[in-house]
Design an enzyme around this catalytic site. Sequence first.
Site, PDB file in Angstrom:
ATOM      1  N   ASP A 119      -7.021   6.377  -6.701  1.00 13.12           N
ATOM      2  CA  ASP A 119      -6.222   5.339  -6.034  1.00 13.12           C
ATOM      3  C   ASP A 119      -5.450   4.547  -7.086  1.00 13.12           C
ATOM      4  OD1 ASP A 119      -5.159   3.416  -4.413  1.00 13.12           O
ATOM      5  OD2 ASP A 119      -7.065   2.516  -3.811  1.00 13.12           O
ATOM      6  N   ASP A 155       0.004   6.854  -2.940  1.00 10.74           N
ATOM      7  CA  ASP A 155      -0.737   6.402  -4.114  1.00 10.74           C
ATOM      8  C   ASP A 155      -2.206   6.788  -4.110  1.00 10.74           C
ATOM      9  OD1 ASP A 155      -1.223   4.790  -1.949  1.00 10.74           O
ATOM     10  OD2 ASP A 155      -1.379   2.935  -3.093  1.00 10.74           O
ATOM     11  N   GLU A 156      -2.628   7.635  -3.194  1.00 13.37           N
ATOM     12  CA  GLU A 156      -4.029   8.019  -3.114  1.00 13.37           C
ATOM     13  C   GLU A 156      -4.166   9.529  -2.953  1.00 13.37           C
ATOM     14  OE1 GLU A 156      -6.516   5.560  -0.499  1.00 13.37           O
ATOM     15  OE2 GLU A 156      -4.738   4.332  -0.118  1.00 13.37           O
TER      16      GLU A 156
END
Length: 414
Positions: free
Chosen positions: A9, A105-106
Amino acid sequence: MERIIFHVDANSFYATVECVYRPELRGKALAVCGDPEARHGIVLTSSVQARQRGVKTGMAIWQARQLCPELITVPPDFPLYIHFSKRMRAIVEEYSDRVEAFGLDENWVDLSHPGRSMDDGERIAHELRRRIREELGITVSIGVSFGKVLAKLGSDMKKPDAVTVLRREDFREKTAHLPVGDLLYVGRATTRKLADISIRTIGQLAEAPDEVLRSRFGKNGLMIKAFALGQEDSPVRPCTVESAIKSVGNSTTTPHDIVTIEDARCVYYLLAESVGARLREGGFRARCVSISARTTSLVTTSHQCVLDRPTNITSEIADAACRLFAERYAHSLPMRSVGLQCAMLTMADEPLQLDMLGIQRRREQQERMDAALDGIRRRFGHTIVQRGVVLADSAFARINPKEDHVIHPVGFVP
């Protein structure tokens, strides 16, 4: 073979990327925000320094500045964020070909391998964390566990730039005291309902009787209990942010309130242009059209309808949305923002039944015309060709829902 799952993350992703290109912003209270002049004035993400002052995602800019008067705001640059997302994924894929995106973003990563232990996973996680920081200039928090849900919980437990390991033998001890809302898919409404029956921590959820959870939440109650017990074992499904799409949608807060049905028709055609183009790009048609609308008092409701035939034709999607709006919201105006979503997706290359009246043949011609417009817009810009209906209001006509409202809908629950 021991399962070793990472959840990687990126910390304050948008804000951190901005600091890479603008080093003078590092260490300052920073928020990436929408455009307040266009009434998109909310915080999309904020730096650690801003969060320490109480600035949160989704907060209005004026609220954020009350908490943090020195707050620096910058507009979002989605192409730049997508570029960094792809670079981060490329590094992750050097360690495994089983990588599943969960937004820009993960990523979940399956590092399971015969002979590899959780200790090996922790060592690899620290190496990956250092590489991303040194090669991209951004930081990540990595959760390491034996399941996707616990790996995500781990990545949230220690931020920024950290690794948290939750092993089978100690995850209950480390997570039992955490708020139940920290679990994936336990949102605010579910958290409130759980609190009504005195379940406030993950440990209490794990010990709750099955019959109570089933009566209150149905099968979802048993699912979140399984999460708390560490019994989730869903596979990491290799996919990018563009794949695993179950629906395609878009929404916008308009430059001024929607006060008439004609206003709504204009905006829904704009949104349908974006949604239809994304359906065609993905090779989909949709059977279900859903709309949402938010009042000036910030109350949001939604309605949907099922079409006779699956479609990716812009005008069919827009007309269905406009009919729904006229039926459901004509007496509830004005509206501050609206949304449009298409679901029940099928592949565009699936055959459709012809008819004696030639309706399907005309629909195929319309699909080809929309595809030709897509090609023109890709080359010259989305607004190079506009429908007459959207020109009824010059403020609405300036909305560019294709480039200005990028959405990556990725589902977790099968």
